[in-house]
Design an enzyme around this catalytic site. Structure first.
Site, mmCIF file in Angstrom:
data_model
loop_
_atom_site.group_PDB
_atom_site.id
_atom_site.type_symbol
_atom_site.label_atom_id
_atom_site.label_comp_id
_atom_site.label_asym_id
_atom_site.label_seq_id
_atom_site.Cartn_x
_atom_site.Cartn_y
_atom_site.Cartn_z
ATOM 1 N N ARG A 1 25.056 -7.967 -27.699
ATOM 2 C CA ARG A 1 24.932 -7.462 -29.073
ATOM 3 C C ARG A 1 24.622 -8.505 -30.142
ATOM 4 O O ARG A 1 24.126 -8.176 -31.193
ATOM 5 C CB ARG A 1 26.202 -6.711 -29.459
ATOM 6 C CG ARG A 1 27.445 -7.517 -29.321
ATOM 7 C CD ARG A 1 28.674 -6.678 -29.597
ATOM 8 N NE ARG A 1 29.869 -7.357 -29.152
ATOM 9 C CZ ARG A 1 30.451 -8.335 -29.798
ATOM 10 N NH1 ARG A 1 29.975 -8.755 -30.939
ATOM 11 N NH2 ARG A 1 31.524 -8.927 -29.313
ATOM 12 N N GLY B 1 25.539 -21.628 -30.309
ATOM 13 C CA GLY B 1 24.644 -21.556 -31.454
ATOM 14 C C GLY B 1 25.393 -21.473 -32.780
ATOM 15 O O GLY B 1 26.382 -22.184 -33.004
ATOM 16 N N THR C 1 49.494 -42.769 -36.818
ATOM 17 C CA THR C 1 49.657 -41.325 -36.607
ATOM 18 C C THR C 1 51.124 -40.941 -36.813
ATOM 19 O O THR C 1 52.010 -41.583 -36.246
ATOM 20 C CB THR C 1 49.194 -40.938 -35.178
ATOM 21 O OG1 THR C 1 47.804 -41.237 -35.066
ATOM 22 C CG2 THR C 1 49.432 -39.463 -34.893
ATOM 23 N N GLU D 1 44.274 -45.483 -29.214
ATOM 24 C CA GLU D 1 44.840 -46.064 -27.983
ATOM 25 C C GLU D 1 43.762 -46.808 -27.196
ATOM 26 O O GLU D 1 43.835 -46.905 -25.970
ATOM 27 C CB GLU D 1 45.486 -44.992 -27.098
ATOM 28 C CG GLU D 1 46.665 -44.292 -27.718
ATOM 29 C CD GLU D 1 47.826 -45.239 -27.964
ATOM 30 O OE1 GLU D 1 48.214 -45.371 -29.141
ATOM 31 O OE2 GLU D 1 48.316 -45.827 -27.009
ATOM 32 N N ALA E 1 52.831 -48.295 -34.556
ATOM 33 C CA ALA E 1 51.976 -49.029 -35.492
ATOM 34 C C ALA E 1 51.523 -50.347 -34.883
ATOM 35 O O ALA E 1 52.293 -51.315 -34.819
ATOM 36 C CB ALA E 1 52.728 -49.274 -36.799
#
Ligand SMILES: Cc1cc2nc3c(=O)[nH]c(=O)nc-3n(C[C@H](O)[C@H](O)[C@H](O)COP(=O)(O)OP(=O)(O)OC[C@H]3O[C@@H](n4cnc5c(N)ncnc54)[C@H](O)[C@@H]3O)c2cc1C
Length: 407
Positions: free
Chosen positions: A289, A360, A172, A384, A138
């Site tokens: 395909r 896509g 975190t 960080e 922290a």
């Protein structure tokens, strides 16, 4: 002689981490992306297995990730006994785990960013005492993000305790971890030199998690706001020395970044690798395909673009390995750690977005993980130290300027 191969000793670790990424992380990756804030309980079993492997002394294993990144003492000839030590092991393992899922990698019990911080600034006795816990870190506060010297959380000695007060945001694993390493100032008037780090176990009187954040990516990882209101920890929980050495600025606490920035860069390399691998699979399988994927990018254009992205990733990977290797060999690596973090953060952001584009609609859809990786990537360019801050550090080091001269 330059040897760019992965050391033989670390091969089992890389293989183990890749196996975890494939068989544990990937199957639950989307589940915990969608179920933000629910704890991935599958990781408890993983942590238990990793602990078992570690206690069994099976050599370099995935259980060592982020544990102790301190290089071994030099041998009689003055050279370190183990040139491919904990830092290199950590970044190599982290690349593989994050190929699986970076949010889950940030959520493995007992492997927090605070563990790397403890390795960087704790004494041997503190590493032995605290090292087996899951530790968060922290630093950030509502008015101190990039400028970590501006933190206002403060600590004062009262008898045999430090009394800490302040608010930390964006921590975190701040809710799930068993302890937090908290940066606090002993005397704001004395500037950076007075900033120290403290080991604060979860449940310490006066410590409270007040909020969890919703995020763009790494949703499997909890991000917490923690308030410290006259929070008491034992006197011995200050990491390193309590002395304020004004001539040394806050190099003590800042050493944390020399260890943690290559780890974040490694996470970025893992996510980028995943995106490139998956894009190759999609384009190869889909060409004959899938009408959605028939675009001008297919064929040689796509190949050329993937080759360019591979090159970007390889630069980031080599910079990361170099920064970690330097840390293992006790060579000052602040410049290289920032270079690696800057390059890898930029690369992963670009690579994941380009991979979405190359595939896509398939790349953009939730049916695949590409769109998730594009969301997960951005934080690796932010925490960080952001991209801009890393470039500032690099510029200062290259030009020989102080933080006061170049800000
Ligand atoms: C998901 C998540 C997890 C996090 N985990 C942790 C954690 O575990 N522990 C912790 O302590 N913190 C954590 N953070 C906080 C993170 O480290 C900060 O967000 C980061 O350092 C940036 O600070 P800031 O958000 O206050 O942005 P600011 O510092 O306000 O910066 C805003 C923008 O300005 C730019 N900027 C700032 N200063 C300069 C300058 N001098 N020159 C050029 N550009 C500049 C920045 O690069 C950025 O683009 C986390 C954040 C997030 C989102």
């Amino acid at each position: 002689m330059i040897d760019l191969e992965i050391p033989k000793r670390l091969r089992p670790l890389v293989d183990q981490a890749h196996a975890i990424a494939t068989s544990v992380f990937r199957p639950i990756s989307r589940k915990y992306d969608l179920a933000e804030h629910s704890y991935p309980k599958e990781l408890d079993l993983l942590a238990a297995i990793l602990d078992g492997v570690n206690d069994g002394g099976a050599g370099a294993s995935a259980s060592q990730l982020k544990r102790d990144t301190t290089p071994e003492e030099p041998g009689s000839d003055g050279a370190p006994k183990n040139r491919n030590g904990g830092n290199l092991a950590t970044v190599l393992g982290m690349m593989e785990l994050c190929w699986g899922d970076v949010g889950l990698a940030l959520t493995i019990p007992r492997q927090g960013l605070g563990n790397a911080a403890l390795s960087a600034v704790g004494t041997d006795e503190q590493k032995a005492r605290f090292g087996k816990r899951w530790i968060a870190m922290a630093i950030t506060e509502p008015n101190a993000g990039s400028d970590s010297a501006a933190i206002r959380t403060h600590a004062r000695l009262d008898g045999d305790s430090w009394v800490i007060s302040g608010e930390k945001i964006f921590v975190t694993a701040g809710d799930r971890a068993e302890a937090v390493i908290v940066w606090a100032t002993l005397d704001a008037a004395l500037g950076r030199a007075a900033i120290k780090s403290f080991f604060v176990p979860k449940g310490s009187p006066g410590m409270k998690v007040v909020r969890l954040d919703h995020k763009l990516g790494i949703r499997a990882s909890d991000t917490a706001t923690i308030v410290f209101d006259e929070c008491r920890v034992p006197k011995e929980n200050i990491l390193g020395s309590a002395e304020i050495e004004t001539d040394k600025s806050f190099a003590g606490a800042m050493k944390t970044f020399d260890n943690t920035r290559p780890v974040i860069a490694a996470m970025a390399c893992g996510v980028a690798r995943a995106a490139i691998d998956r894009t190759r699979e999609i384009l190869k399988d889909a060409q004959p395909r899938d009408a959605n994927l028939r675009s001008p990018w297919l064929g040689s254009n796509a190949d050329a673009e993937l080759a360019r992205l591979e090159a970007e990733l390889e630069v980031a990977r080599l910079l990361t390995l170099n920064a970690a290797w330097m840390a293992d060999n006790r060579i000052p690596n602040s410049l290289q750690a920032s270079m690696a973090k800057a390059k890898a953060g930029r690369a992963v952001t670009e690579i994941t977005l380009r991979c979405v584009e190359l595939c896509g609609a398939t790349g953009y859809a939730e049916a695949d993980l590409l769109e998730k990786w594009a969301r997960d990537a951005k934080i690796l360019d932010i925490f960080e130290g952001t991209q801009q801050i890393q470039m500032l550090v690099v510029a200062r080091r290259v030009l020989g300027k102080t933080s006061a001269e170049l800000r």
